[in-house]
Motif scaffolding. Sequence first.
Motif, mmCIF file in Angstrom:
data_model
loop_
_atom_site.group_PDB
_atom_site.id
_atom_site.type_symbol
_atom_site.label_atom_id
_atom_site.label_comp_id
_atom_site.label_asym_id
_atom_site.label_seq_id
_atom_site.Cartn_x
_atom_site.Cartn_y
_atom_site.Cartn_z
ATOM 1 N N ALA B 7 -22.951 -51.059 -6.910
ATOM 2 C CA ALA B 7 -21.690 -50.343 -6.711
ATOM 3 C C ALA B 7 -20.502 -51.148 -7.205
ATOM 4 O O ALA B 7 -20.528 -52.380 -7.269
ATOM 5 C CB ALA B 7 -21.511 -49.996 -5.236
ATOM 6 N N GLY B 8 -19.476 -50.417 -7.588
ATOM 7 C CA GLY B 8 -18.187 -51.005 -7.962
ATOM 8 C C GLY B 8 -17.104 -50.233 -7.237
ATOM 9 O O GLY B 8 -17.318 -49.099 -6.824
ATOM 10 N N ASN B 112 -19.279 -64.139 -5.169
ATOM 11 C CA ASN B 112 -17.976 -63.636 -5.616
ATOM 12 C C ASN B 112 -18.077 -62.195 -6.079
ATOM 13 O O ASN B 112 -19.003 -61.835 -6.794
ATOM 14 C CB ASN B 112 -17.461 -64.467 -6.796
ATOM 15 C CG ASN B 112 -16.918 -65.800 -6.341
ATOM 16 O OD1 ASN B 112 -16.760 -66.038 -5.133
ATOM 17 N ND2 ASN B 112 -16.643 -66.677 -7.281
ATOM 18 N N ILE B 113 -17.126 -61.363 -5.672
ATOM 19 C CA ILE B 113 -16.987 -60.028 -6.231
ATOM 20 C C ILE B 113 -15.891 -60.126 -7.288
ATOM 21 O O ILE B 113 -14.748 -60.472 -6.980
ATOM 22 C CB ILE B 113 -16.592 -59.004 -5.145
ATOM 23 C CG1 ILE B 113 -17.663 -58.936 -4.046
ATOM 24 C CG2 ILE B 113 -16.344 -57.635 -5.775
ATOM 25 C CD1 ILE B 113 -19.048 -58.492 -4.507
ATOM 26 N N ASN B 114 -16.251 -59.850 -8.541
ATOM 27 C CA ASN B 114 -15.285 -60.015 -9.627
ATOM 28 C C ASN B 114 -14.333 -58.845 -9.728
ATOM 29 O O ASN B 114 -14.744 -57.688 -9.654
ATOM 30 C CB ASN B 114 -16.021 -60.203 -10.947
ATOM 31 C CG ASN B 114 -16.725 -61.544 -10.981
ATOM 32 O OD1 ASN B 114 -16.079 -62.592 -10.940
ATOM 33 N ND2 ASN B 114 -18.044 -61.516 -11.001
ATOM 34 N N ASP B 153 -20.438 -55.236 -8.877
ATOM 35 C CA ASP B 153 -21.059 -56.444 -8.325
ATOM 36 C C ASP B 153 -21.669 -56.262 -6.941
ATOM 37 O O ASP B 153 -22.341 -57.156 -6.446
ATOM 38 C CB ASP B 153 -20.015 -57.573 -8.246
ATOM 39 C CG ASP B 153 -19.719 -58.161 -9.619
ATOM 40 O OD1 ASP B 153 -20.475 -57.867 -10.562
ATOM 41 O OD2 ASP B 153 -18.729 -58.906 -9.749
ATOM 42 N N PHE B 154 -21.402 -55.114 -6.313
ATOM 43 C CA PHE B 154 -21.890 -54.937 -4.945
ATOM 44 C C PHE B 154 -23.365 -54.537 -4.943
ATOM 45 O O PHE B 154 -23.788 -53.705 -5.745
ATOM 46 C CB PHE B 154 -21.082 -53.857 -4.218
ATOM 47 C CG PHE B 154 -19.618 -54.195 -4.098
ATOM 48 C CD1 PHE B 154 -19.167 -55.063 -3.110
ATOM 49 C CD2 PHE B 154 -18.693 -53.638 -4.971
ATOM 50 C CE1 PHE B 154 -17.824 -55.367 -2.998
ATOM 51 C CE2 PHE B 154 -17.343 -53.945 -4.867
ATOM 52 C CZ PHE B 154 -16.913 -54.810 -3.882
ATOM 53 N N VAL B 160 -19.683 -54.179 0.470
ATOM 54 C CA VAL B 160 -18.505 -53.347 0.200
ATOM 55 C C VAL B 160 -17.543 -53.408 1.383
ATOM 56 O O VAL B 160 -16.340 -53.618 1.226
ATOM 57 C CB VAL B 160 -18.918 -51.883 -0.087
ATOM 58 C CG1 VAL B 160 -17.695 -50.973 -0.131
ATOM 59 C CG2 VAL B 160 -19.684 -51.803 -1.403
ATOM 60 N N VAL B 161 -18.096 -53.256 2.589
ATOM 61 C CA VAL B 161 -17.255 -53.266 3.787
ATOM 62 C C VAL B 161 -16.553 -54.619 3.942
ATOM 63 O O VAL B 161 -15.355 -54.691 4.199
ATOM 64 C CB VAL B 161 -18.087 -52.919 5.047
ATOM 65 C CG1 VAL B 161 -17.294 -53.149 6.308
ATOM 66 C CG2 VAL B 161 -18.553 -51.460 4.975
ATOM 67 N N GLU B 162 -17.310 -55.691 3.715
ATOM 68 C CA GLU B 162 -16.683 -57.016 3.850
ATOM 69 C C GLU B 162 -15.590 -57.224 2.807
ATOM 70 O O GLU B 162 -14.520 -57.752 3.113
ATOM 71 C CB GLU B 162 -17.739 -58.132 3.725
ATOM 72 C CG GLU B 162 -17.155 -59.491 4.108
ATOM 73 C CD GLU B 162 -18.050 -60.684 3.780
ATOM 74 O OE1 GLU B 162 -19.259 -60.496 3.594
ATOM 75 O OE2 GLU B 162 -17.505 -61.797 3.714
ATOM 76 N N TYR B 163 -15.846 -56.772 1.587
ATOM 77 C CA TYR B 163 -14.841 -56.899 0.526
ATOM 78 C C TYR B 163 -13.551 -56.171 0.903
ATOM 79 O O TYR B 163 -12.452 -56.722 0.777
ATOM 80 C CB TYR B 163 -15.409 -56.355 -0.790
ATOM 81 C CG TYR B 163 -14.371 -56.108 -1.868
ATOM 82 C CD1 TYR B 163 -13.957 -57.129 -2.728
ATOM 83 C CD2 TYR B 163 -13.788 -54.842 -2.020
ATOM 84 C CE1 TYR B 163 -13.003 -56.899 -3.707
ATOM 85 C CE2 TYR B 163 -12.833 -54.610 -2.996
ATOM 86 C CZ TYR B 163 -12.446 -55.635 -3.840
ATOM 87 O OH TYR B 163 -11.489 -55.396 -4.802
#
Lengths: 95, 470
Positions: B7-8, B112-114, B153-154, B160-163
């Motif tokens: 997912a993005g 890392n989520i870019n 990157d997910f 996703v929730v943490e981001y």
Amino acid sequence: MITRDDILKIAKLSKLSIEDEEIEALTKDMAEIIQFADTINTAVEDENMEFDNISNIINAFHEDEVIESFDSDLILKNRDGGEDGYFLVKRRSVN
Amino acid sequence: MSYELVAGLETHIELSTKTKIFCNCTTEFGGEPNTHCCPICIGLPGTLPKLNKNVVKYAVKAGLATNCSIRNISKMDRKNYVYPDLPKAYQISQFDKPLCENGYISLSTGKNINITRIHIEEDAGKLVHQRGDTYIDYNRGGVPLVEIVTEPDFRSIDEVVEYIEKLRLIMKYIGVSDVKMQEGSLRCDVNISVRKYGDNDLGIRTEIKNMNSLSFIAKAMEYEFNRQIDIIENGGIIEQETRRYNSDLNITESMRKKEDADDYRYFRDPDLVTISIMDEQIQQIKNELPELPSVKLKRFVEDYNLPIQDAELLVKYKKVAEYFEEACIKIENHKVVSNFILSQIFRTLSTETEKEDFNILIPPSYLNELVKLTETKKINSSLARITLEKMLETGKPLSEFITEKHLQGIDENTLKSICEKAVLANEKAVNEYLNGKEKAFGSIIGYIMKETKGNADAALATEIIKTIIS
Ligand SMILES: [Zn+2]
């Protein structure tokens, strides 16, 4: 090259209806317009100069200070229908 | 065969500038319909938009806080589409030169989520559907947004929730948005696809539009993940399309297929001049940034010796974190301060908003005083608890509740006779305890506290009782 399909696509995006016999003339006209733009492009000598920023003005900002908005009567003056301070979305027949 | 989720995210965040992005109308939420409007933000022909200086500054802040690089030269573009909430039939946005690019947010796992890009744009008006008709309120039209786009990157809903939680907290800390999801000031579009574990190619993705609640996002992703797997398992092919989440039915439903995908015909907005930001200006904005939540968290764990879970709860609310630090001055065991805040004080604040606002009656210096008394063993923990409760109710300092008598405490002989009394009075509990029921001990101590009005040293009393009954 501008094709018949391009014209139909642009017409659809512009929400214009086009008669079949108009398509050929429009294709020719559109090709000429594009060619004119290409001619102007070749006239831009400096590669680093952005064609769409010929004025070279930068950073025209407004300060983040509230100025009173317009009276809603004025904002709504030209509306057609609608109530309670809202604009109305005209119903369209599905085509 | 098991499948992996990919997912993005595209997140829209309303900036908390005072005025709209291209005019000086207020950005205040709500208000009577069409009262925060002017010829510019209702898109009348012949008007000239002018970019809000603070929108650029806030977006640069957002970019720096998410490790992006900032473009020195940027511009605004027109994104053309026809919809009643957009009076000009185009949205002023940024296409190929976004203000910020190539950032990232680190998750707790270290992954890392870019972030691909962050650009600025105007919000649309609000459509109100009533009695089969649609009405428009343009108050929100022209409110500034940043759109934050990640790479795909997910790999899980949890990521996703943490981001989103991390992103929200960062934006709140740097003060560029109130990020109130229920008021729509943070909204997400999720791109989602599935593939078999081990595959390197991405599957065909669908996009779920415009969700403004974490639980909806989680539920929509869960549904969509299973829907796509079902299709593939049954030999079908995923269609690339835009979908929406229907929270009443807990499903995602198709909005439009790829064939009628939008052709936005982006081009530069000729009314808006080039944005130029010098490196020195970027550096200055960087210097103005407050300590970011991730840095604060690390510091709380290292400098205050707190367990990570406690530190996370304190850092989650900026004001609580500040309060904690002030209450910790010249205290040795910071965990005691943290415990008082996270248990006793948090109990009086039931909602998230109350914790965020942290409007409690006593200043941090009062809590500091109280903790110092417990550290020097002048009062015991149960008296401290009772006193704090009174302080929180009245806003008065502890000198109002703690007298000289308290500070002298109860001498050992007095305590001993009270303990003897307690053992006699709680025969049942004593027997239960002796038969291995540890919990029963609590009621004996409770009796002593009641007798001494919370003045007894619980540790000492425990010791005495154990000698009596063993
Ligand atoms: Zn306006």
